[in-house]
Design an enzyme around this catalytic site. Structure first.
Site, PDB file in Angstrom:
ATOM      1  CB  THR A   1      -1.834   6.922  -7.847  1.00 57.76           C
ATOM      2  OG1 THR A   1      -1.514   5.530  -7.783  1.00 57.76           O
ATOM      3  CG2 THR A   1      -3.175   7.091  -8.522  1.00 57.76           C
TER       4      THR A   1
ATOM      5  CB  THR B   1      -1.805   4.717 -10.968  1.00 57.30           C
ATOM      6  OG1 THR B   1      -0.722   4.288 -10.145  1.00 57.30           O
ATOM      7  CG2 THR B   1      -2.592   3.517 -11.444  1.00 57.30           C
TER       8      THR B   1
ATOM      9  CG  ASP C   1      -2.308  -2.726  -7.278  1.00 57.79           C
ATOM     10  OD1 ASP C   1      -1.526  -2.491  -6.336  1.00 57.79           O
ATOM     11  OD2 ASP C   1      -2.898  -1.835  -7.903  1.00 57.79           O
TER      12      ASP C   1
ATOM     13  CB  SER D   1      -7.467  -0.275  -8.746  1.00 58.88           C
ATOM     14  OG  SER D   1      -7.162   1.077  -8.492  1.00 58.88           O
ATOM     15  CB  SER D   2      -7.174   1.630  -3.478  1.00 57.72           C
ATOM     16  OG  SER D   2      -6.935   0.447  -2.759  1.00 57.72           O
TER      17      SER D   2
ATOM     18  N   GLY E   1      -2.620   7.725  -3.603  1.00 58.89           N
ATOM     19  CA  GLY E   1      -2.272   7.325  -2.255  1.00 58.89           C
ATOM     20  C   GLY E   1      -2.375   5.856  -1.944  1.00 58.89           C
TER      21      GLY E   1
END
Length: 582
Positions: free
Chosen positions: A397, A415, A438, A463-464, A485
């Site tokens: 990402t 990403t 994911d 998603s983070s 990350g």
């Protein structure tokens, strides 16, 4: 009373400009690439590669809007940093409109094909595939969203011609660019764990005939990418129909484990405008992207819990300060894992997760010198029954920040998921994403309950990504931050906020600050973190894994009384520069 507030998008100012280039040879980064931590700047770009920064500055230098610069930055990153992002992937953008002091979130997250179901990553026996099997399979690819998202943002705010956003990257693709250290490093690692052969188009681009990664500083061209960018410049819809779209479908349909993408899936993709999530923090507002991004919820929760403690009294050298950060992170991740998914498919209790009373109660469980035995999800107001999903996000990402001359600001995380996405390159010169990994590989828990992040047709995977903008109570811009990350993005971003807002660090120092990631019952601490603090944390009861490699890629721009100040993470190839530094 809820801690949650929302902002809506509003129109931007109109300015007209054009793009130009400094030379006709293979382009090298400017020599003054890391001089962003200076004031008296009227506009600034912080991104993961000096050439992407320069592309963004070219747009701003010619009077362009922040959105115009974002298009230029993204198109260059997809060329020079293809291991991390690209036009074959997706993104979340948090946009601040200076004229109206309003926020808009643009959701360019990939969507699942119409033909999949919750068993996407189960084998014929009903067991989950290994990540390695799923990663490079055609099943892992969702409909790319970043181009449609940028087109939507450009329609709302752009002032330059749409095509101008791609000319700088097209020039680089034809004239050549030098391989950066991180590109070489990641390509080398991919070559070690996968078979680079004639089946994989990546072998023709960043690897030599022996399957070895190209050397640092070796000049690379990608004329197919230039052709693709020009076609997109003529009409963004060309990406989702015709030859480019067919190339995406064909690459995703290759063996092993061919995917389910169709031309209809691509033609039907729609980006979304969403309301930003904002939580109060020490007279400021921490604003991020809502689900299916989990960063706005989780970063807001971490900061909301930490507001109950005088973090400034401890500082970065204090084990107690890091202990508090760890405990808040563990609790926020636990809630994120249980409840967050695509809100169109799952009942996500966003307001409850950020409710002031709820976060205060979660903070009450944090002791100053004793770790919580096991960090479990709580029961926020409006919580549904949901199965815990501990899926990991891969770290392929990138994040960038732009502030233009009018004060409009962008914090954008973009990403392709894993390094080089799913390692399949289309005939158009770009890699496909593996974003669907994911989703939860096991869609139901042992009781048969569907997980919030289970795969479904048309669904956006959780998603983070945590693009973040901080505002004053009067909605004036304070700073923008974010990081790549994987699921560590949440911790990286929150760390940068604590570093600046509580520990009075500069953007550069906040980005460079040691990374501490606490999810579940294990604390991962970056190599270089001072040893006595680790021992104290262990005495508090934490299971600490020290000496870990935490490769954040934080980029920050902050408004000060003297002008804009920027920071770029020293762990990657990123830079920050402002207008007036040329």
């Amino acid at each position: 009373m809820s801690r949650l507030s929302v902002f809506l998008s509003l129109p931007a100012l109109a300015l007209v400009s054009a793009c130009n280039f400094a030379g006709e040879d293979a382009v090298s980064p400017p020599e003054n690439a890391r001089t962003g931590n200076q004031a008296q700047r009227e506009a600034m770009v912080a991104a993961a590669h000096p050439l992407a920064v320069e592309a963004g500055l070219e747009a701003l230098r010619d009077g362009g809007h922040a959105v115009d610069a974002a298009i230029a930055v993204q198109s260059v990153l997809g060329l020079v940093e293809p291991q991390s992002s690209g036009i074959g992937g997706g993104a979340f953008m948090v946009y601040y409109d200076a004229s109206d002091r309003a926020l808009t979130v643009y959701d360019g997250r990939e969507t699942a094909p119409a033909q999949i179901d919750e068993t996407l990553f189960l084998d014929d026996e009903g067991d989950p595939l290994s990540f390695m099997e799923a990663w490079q399979s055609g099943r892992s690819t969702g409909v790319p969203g970043v181009i449609a998202m940028l087109a939507m943002a450009h329609d709302d705010h752009g002032t330059r011609a749409w095509a101008d956003g791609f000319t700088y990257a097209a020039h680089l693709a034809e004239e050549g660019f030098a391989v950066a250290p991180r590109l070489h490093q990641i390509a080398s690692r991919v070559a070690e764990v996968t078979q680079i052969d004639e089946r994989q188009p990546s072998a023709r681009y960043l690897f030599d005939e022996n399957g070895d990664a190209l050397a640092v500083s070796q000049v690379v061209t990608n004329p197919a990418y230039a052709d693709t960018l020009r076609a997109i410049g003529e009409d963004w819809r060309n990406f989702y129909t015709g030859e480019i779209a067919q190339g995406i479908v064909d690459a995703a349909s290759e063996r092993p484990l061919p995917g389910y993408l169709t031309m209809e899936d691509l033609a039907g993709y729609e980006p979304l405008r969403r309301e930003a999530l904002c939580t109060p923090y020490r007279e400021l507002q921490i604003c991020g992207a809502p689900p299916p991004a989990s960063g706005g919820v989780a970063v807001g929760a971490i900061m909301g819990m930490l507001e109950n403690f005088e973090m400034s009294a401890f500082g970065p050298e204090s084990a107690t300060g890091w202990h508090l950060f760890i405990e808040a992170s563990r609790l926020a991740y636990a809630d994120r894992d249980r409840y967050v998914g695509d809100p169109a498919y799952a009942d996500v209790p966003v307001e409850g997760l950020l409710d002031e009373a709820y976060l205060n109660a979660r903070a009450d469980a944090i002791a100053l010198n004793q770790a919580i035995a096991s960090a479990e999800a709580g029961t926020p107001p409006g919580a549904p029954q949901a199965a815990v999903d501990g899926s990991d996000d891969a770290p392929g990402t990138s994040h960038f920040v732009i502030v233009d001359a009018q004060g409009n600001a962008i914090s954008m995380t973009t990403t392709v998921e894993s390094p080089f996405g799913n390692n399949r390159m289309t005939q158009g010169g770009f890699f496909l994403n593996n974003q669907l990994t994911d989703f939860a590989f096991e869609p139901r828990d042992e009781d048969g309950r569907l997980r919030a992040n289970a795969a479904a047709p048309g669904k956006r995977p959780r998603s983070s990504m945590s693009p973040t903008i901080v505002l004053t109570p009067d909605n004036e811009f304070v700073l923008a931050t974010g990081s790549p990350g994987g699921n560590s993005i949440i911790a990286y971003t929150a760390k940068s906020l604590v570093g600046m807002l509580d520990w009075d660090l500069s953007p550069d120092a906040a980005a460079a600050l040691s990374n501490v990631v606490a999810r579940g019952d294990v604390v991962s601490i970056e190599a270089g973190f001072e040893g006595s603090k680790i021992e104290t944390l262990r005495e508090f009861g934490h299971e600490v894994r020290g000496g870990q490699g935490e490769t954040s890629g934080i980029h920050i721009v902050r408004q000060t009384e003297d002008g804009l100040v920027g920071g770029a993470d020293p762990r990657r190839d990123g830079t920050v520069r402002g207008l007036g530094e040329d």
